[in-house]
Structures are given as structure tokens and as C-alpha cells.
Design a protein around this motif. Sequence first.
Motif, PDB file in Angstrom:
ATOM      1  N   TYR A  99     -58.497  77.887 -13.167  1.00  0.00           N
ATOM      2  CA  TYR A  99     -57.664  77.194 -14.053  1.00  0.00           C
ATOM      3  C   TYR A  99     -57.274  78.247 -15.227  1.00  0.00           C
ATOM      4  O   TYR A  99     -57.953  79.193 -14.955  1.00  0.00           O
ATOM      5  CB  TYR A  99     -58.162  75.979 -14.835  1.00  0.00           C
ATOM      6  CG  TYR A  99     -59.479  75.942 -15.397  1.00  0.00           C
ATOM      7  CD1 TYR A  99     -59.300  76.530 -16.702  1.00  0.00           C
ATOM      8  CD2 TYR A  99     -60.708  75.770 -14.780  1.00  0.00           C
ATOM      9  CE1 TYR A  99     -60.723  76.624 -17.315  1.00  0.00           C
ATOM     10  CE2 TYR A  99     -61.837  75.946 -15.429  1.00  0.00           C
ATOM     11  CZ  TYR A  99     -61.853  76.536 -16.766  1.00  0.00           C
ATOM     12  OH  TYR A  99     -62.979  76.690 -17.439  1.00  0.00           O
ATOM     13  N   TRP A 100     -56.106  77.850 -15.704  1.00  0.00           N
ATOM     14  CA  TRP A 100     -55.568  78.718 -16.825  1.00  0.00           C
ATOM     15  C   TRP A 100     -56.010  78.207 -18.182  1.00  0.00           C
ATOM     16  O   TRP A 100     -55.398  77.153 -18.577  1.00  0.00           O
ATOM     17  CB  TRP A 100     -54.242  79.241 -16.527  1.00  0.00           C
ATOM     18  CG  TRP A 100     -53.468  79.966 -17.698  1.00  0.00           C
ATOM     19  CD1 TRP A 100     -52.726  79.424 -18.632  1.00  0.00           C
ATOM     20  CD2 TRP A 100     -53.695  81.323 -17.883  1.00  0.00           C
ATOM     21  NE1 TRP A 100     -52.370  80.506 -19.525  1.00  0.00           N
ATOM     22  CE2 TRP A 100     -53.041  81.364 -19.093  1.00  0.00           C
ATOM     23  CE3 TRP A 100     -54.178  82.380 -17.442  1.00  0.00           C
ATOM     24  CZ2 TRP A 100     -52.933  82.995 -19.583  1.00  0.00           C
ATOM     25  CZ3 TRP A 100     -54.344  83.462 -17.917  1.00  0.00           C
ATOM     26  CH2 TRP A 100     -53.511  83.810 -18.938  1.00  0.00           C
ATOM     27  N   LYS A 101     -56.869  78.846 -18.943  1.00  0.00           N
ATOM     28  CA  LYS A 101     -57.098  78.633 -20.254  1.00  0.00           C
ATOM     29  C   LYS A 101     -57.887  77.152 -20.373  1.00  0.00           C
ATOM     30  O   LYS A 101     -58.888  77.015 -21.128  1.00  0.00           O
ATOM     31  CB  LYS A 101     -56.060  78.748 -21.242  1.00  0.00           C
ATOM     32  CG  LYS A 101     -55.423  79.940 -21.468  1.00  0.00           C
ATOM     33  CD  LYS A 101     -54.094  79.998 -22.380  1.00  0.00           C
ATOM     34  CE  LYS A 101     -53.862  81.471 -22.582  1.00  0.00           C
ATOM     35  NZ  LYS A 101     -52.759  81.494 -23.713  1.00  0.00           N
TER      36      LYS A 101
ATOM     37  N   PRO B   4     -59.350  73.373 -18.320  1.00  0.00           N
ATOM     38  CA  PRO B   4     -59.598  72.992 -17.129  1.00  0.00           C
ATOM     39  C   PRO B   4     -58.399  71.908 -16.414  1.00  0.00           C
ATOM     40  O   PRO B   4     -58.359  71.771 -15.076  1.00  0.00           O
ATOM     41  CB  PRO B   4     -60.991  72.178 -17.281  1.00  0.00           C
ATOM     42  CG  PRO B   4     -61.309  72.628 -18.415  1.00  0.00           C
ATOM     43  CD  PRO B   4     -60.383  73.181 -19.261  1.00  0.00           C
ATOM     44  N   ILE B   5     -57.554  71.486 -17.422  1.00  0.00           N
ATOM     45  CA  ILE B   5     -56.318  70.600 -16.646  1.00  0.00           C
ATOM     46  C   ILE B   5     -55.380  71.466 -16.064  1.00  0.00           C
ATOM     47  O   ILE B   5     -54.659  70.889 -15.177  1.00  0.00           O
ATOM     48  CB  ILE B   5     -55.971  69.617 -17.785  1.00  0.00           C
ATOM     49  CG1 ILE B   5     -55.080  68.498 -17.250  1.00  0.00           C
ATOM     50  CG2 ILE B   5     -54.902  70.606 -18.662  1.00  0.00           C
ATOM     51  CD1 ILE B   5     -54.600  67.511 -18.149  1.00  0.00           C
ATOM     52  N   ASN B   6     -55.328  72.583 -16.443  1.00  0.00           N
ATOM     53  CA  ASN B   6     -54.232  73.686 -15.784  1.00  0.00           C
ATOM     54  C   ASN B   6     -54.956  74.179 -14.504  1.00  0.00           C
ATOM     55  O   ASN B   6     -55.173  75.235 -14.190  1.00  0.00           O
ATOM     56  CB  ASN B   6     -54.030  74.572 -16.782  1.00  0.00           C
ATOM     57  CG  ASN B   6     -53.348  74.113 -17.962  1.00  0.00           C
ATOM     58  OD1 ASN B   6     -52.472  72.949 -18.043  1.00  0.00           O
ATOM     59  ND2 ASN B   6     -53.705  74.838 -18.954  1.00  0.00           N
ATOM     60  N   ASN B   7     -55.332  73.204 -13.514  1.00  0.00           N
ATOM     61  CA  ASN B   7     -55.783  73.871 -12.226  1.00  0.00           C
ATOM     62  C   ASN B   7     -54.822  73.811 -11.162  1.00  0.00           C
ATOM     63  O   ASN B   7     -53.638  73.802 -11.375  1.00  0.00           O
ATOM     64  CB  ASN B   7     -57.094  72.857 -11.797  1.00  0.00           C
ATOM     65  CG  ASN B   7     -56.543  71.468 -11.831  1.00  0.00           C
ATOM     66  OD1 ASN B   7     -55.697  71.231 -11.326  1.00  0.00           O
ATOM     67  ND2 ASN B   7     -57.579  70.679 -12.316  1.00  0.00           N
ATOM     68  N   LEU B   8     -55.237  74.064  -9.806  1.00  0.00           N
ATOM     69  CA  LEU B   8     -54.161  74.217  -8.912  1.00  0.00           C
ATOM     70  C   LEU B   8     -53.424  72.846  -8.648  1.00  0.00           C
ATOM     71  O   LEU B   8     -52.165  73.135  -8.472  1.00  0.00           O
ATOM     72  CB  LEU B   8     -54.856  74.806  -7.676  1.00  0.00           C
ATOM     73  CG  LEU B   8     -55.560  76.046  -7.551  1.00  0.00           C
ATOM     74  CD1 LEU B   8     -56.451  76.391  -6.369  1.00  0.00           C
ATOM     75  CD2 LEU B   8     -54.706  77.203  -7.814  1.00  0.00           C
ATOM     76  N   LEU B   9     -54.030  71.886  -8.652  1.00  0.00           N
ATOM     77  CA  LEU B   9     -53.244  70.545  -8.750  1.00  0.00           C
ATOM     78  C   LEU B   9     -52.267  70.341  -9.683  1.00  0.00           C
ATOM     79  O   LEU B   9     -51.158  69.810  -9.345  1.00  0.00           O
ATOM     80  CB  LEU B   9     -54.287  69.364  -8.540  1.00  0.00           C
ATOM     81  CG  LEU B   9     -55.443  69.358  -7.401  1.00  0.00           C
ATOM     82  CD1 LEU B   9     -56.201  68.090  -7.787  1.00  0.00           C
ATOM     83  CD2 LEU B   9     -54.408  68.949  -6.172  1.00  0.00           C
ATOM     84  N   HIS B  10     -52.434  70.715 -10.746  1.00  0.00           N
ATOM     85  CA  HIS B  10     -51.643  70.632 -12.121  1.00  0.00           C
ATOM     86  C   HIS B  10     -50.380  71.555 -11.883  1.00  0.00           C
ATOM     87  O   HIS B  10     -49.169  71.160 -12.053  1.00  0.00           O
ATOM     88  CB  HIS B  10     -52.112  70.948 -13.250  1.00  0.00           C
ATOM     89  CG  HIS B  10     -51.363  70.844 -14.608  1.00  0.00           C
ATOM     90  ND1 HIS B  10     -50.941  69.781 -15.072  1.00  0.00           N
ATOM     91  CD2 HIS B  10     -50.562  71.825 -15.186  1.00  0.00           C
ATOM     92  CE1 HIS B  10     -50.503  69.731 -16.281  1.00  0.00           C
ATOM     93  NE2 HIS B  10     -49.916  71.055 -16.231  1.00  0.00           N
ATOM     94  N   LEU B  11     -50.660  72.773 -10.977  1.00  0.00           N
ATOM     95  CA  LEU B  11     -49.599  73.653 -10.797  1.00  0.00           C
ATOM     96  C   LEU B  11     -48.558  73.223  -9.944  1.00  0.00           C
ATOM     97  O   LEU B  11     -47.331  73.462  -9.874  1.00  0.00           O
ATOM     98  CB  LEU B  11     -50.228  75.001 -10.255  1.00  0.00           C
ATOM     99  CG  LEU B  11     -49.484  76.138  -9.963  1.00  0.00           C
ATOM    100  CD1 LEU B  11     -48.794  76.767 -11.226  1.00  0.00           C
ATOM    101  CD2 LEU B  11     -50.328  77.273  -9.170  1.00  0.00           C
TER     102      LEU B  11
END
Length: 256
Positions: free
Chosen positions: A240-242, A244-251
Motif C-alpha cells: 500500500y501507499w502511506k 494501509p487503506i491505499n492497497n491494490l483493491l483501493h487502486l
Amino acid sequence: MIKKYRFHWVVAFVITTIYLSLLYGLYVPDWEYQILKEDQGSTLTTFLNLKVKCGVRGHTGPGCNAVGMLDRMFLGIQHLYRKPVYARTKQCSINYPNNGPLPPDAPSWCQAPFDPEGLLSSLMATVTCLVGLHYGHIIIHFKDHKKRLNQWILRSFCLLMLGLALNLFGMHLNKPLYTLSYMCVTSGASGFLLSAIYLMVDVYGYKRASLVLEWMGIHALPIYVLIACNLVFLIIHGFYWKNPINNLLHLIGIGK
């Protein structure tokens, strides 16, 4: 073909007979297991002994079946799977069909270890492999598309009807125990699915629609390892980026 591969069918019959004899013939006595007791405010590790009352023969419920008893006897209860599927049943979870806290009147076996791929259930899995082997023999001995499809559909229909009849007369479909009825129904359903894919790809030539299935078939073992060891979920949620919620699924727009 039955005569040519009669040894396979004899092996399947012997395995099935042993399985049914043990599943319905063994006496399952009362047994105990330990769970870790959570005691807030204490640093001591304490265990709670829970007793499962059985004293039955031929029972196919979660706590008193011969499959679990043999696994506890030969593998040891400490080596069994500690998050069994019945932990999500209505009897064991207030969040049924999901995991959750125990209901006040939960049975004592709700937290008991149970391996869904134990010793006895693996016997019937072997019979499933022999059925699949026989489906492959049909490809070798019949070169005409129509004859292959007729052979698959006939055998699949017989297996499916036998499994449904066994379920109707009391030998219920049960995946954790891998009952004979479950083996027949899944083998029959697999045969119909094989026939449908064969008809679509090999007879009518719609190969593009099966490219994903072909890739999964070639890499079946790595895919199983990735899923069974939770590596896929680790990759999806672990990068993820910065935050944990910004993971691949969020992308890709899932979970927003």
C-alpha cells in the motif's frame, strides 16, 4: 472399459467399503480438548478443558463423527485445524453465517479442532481421483466427439442421481466428512462441466472463452498454494501507499 480397468473399480469399491464401515461402524466415546482461556488483567496463561459428550455410533454431526476421532487418535488433536467450518454455523456463531462470538447455549464442540482433509475423508477423495481417471480413459479409447460426450454424460448422470438418492435416504451431502453422496454428486457435476467445456472448445471451437480456464489448469498447483497459504491476500493488502487503506483493491476502485 469396465473390464479393462476392473482393477481400478475393485480398488474404488474396497476403499468405499472401508470408509463406510469405519464412518458408520466405529463407536465414538466422549472426549476432551483444551482451549486458551482469556483472563483480562492477568498475565498467566490458563487453559480451559471442554468435554464433548458422544457415546454414539454412525453419527455424522460436527462433534461425534468417526472422521474426527481417527484424526485425533492418529494425528493428535494438537495437529488438527483449529478454525473448522462449523465455527460459522448457527449453533456456534451469533453472526451466522459468519464467524462471531459464541451463543449462550453453544455446544461444547464449537471450538474443537477438526481437520476437513483428514485421514478417513482422504479415502473418498482417492475415489474421486479414480473417477476423474476414468473420464480421462474415455478420451483415450473413444475418438469420436459424440461417443466421448455420450460416455461422459451417461456416467455423470448415474453418479449424480446416485448421490442425490443417497442424500435423500439419509447419507447426507457433507464436504468436511467427504461422504459417499458428496463424492458422487461432485464427480457427476464435474463430468457435466467437463462435457460442456469439451463441447464448447473442442467441438465448436470457442477457445478464446476458455483461455482463463486453460491458464488456471496449467498453473493449478501454484494457484492452490497462493490461495491456501493466504499469499494472495497478503499481496493484495500488504502493498500500500502511506496508509494501509491505499492497497491494490483501493487502486482499482474496490473498497472505496
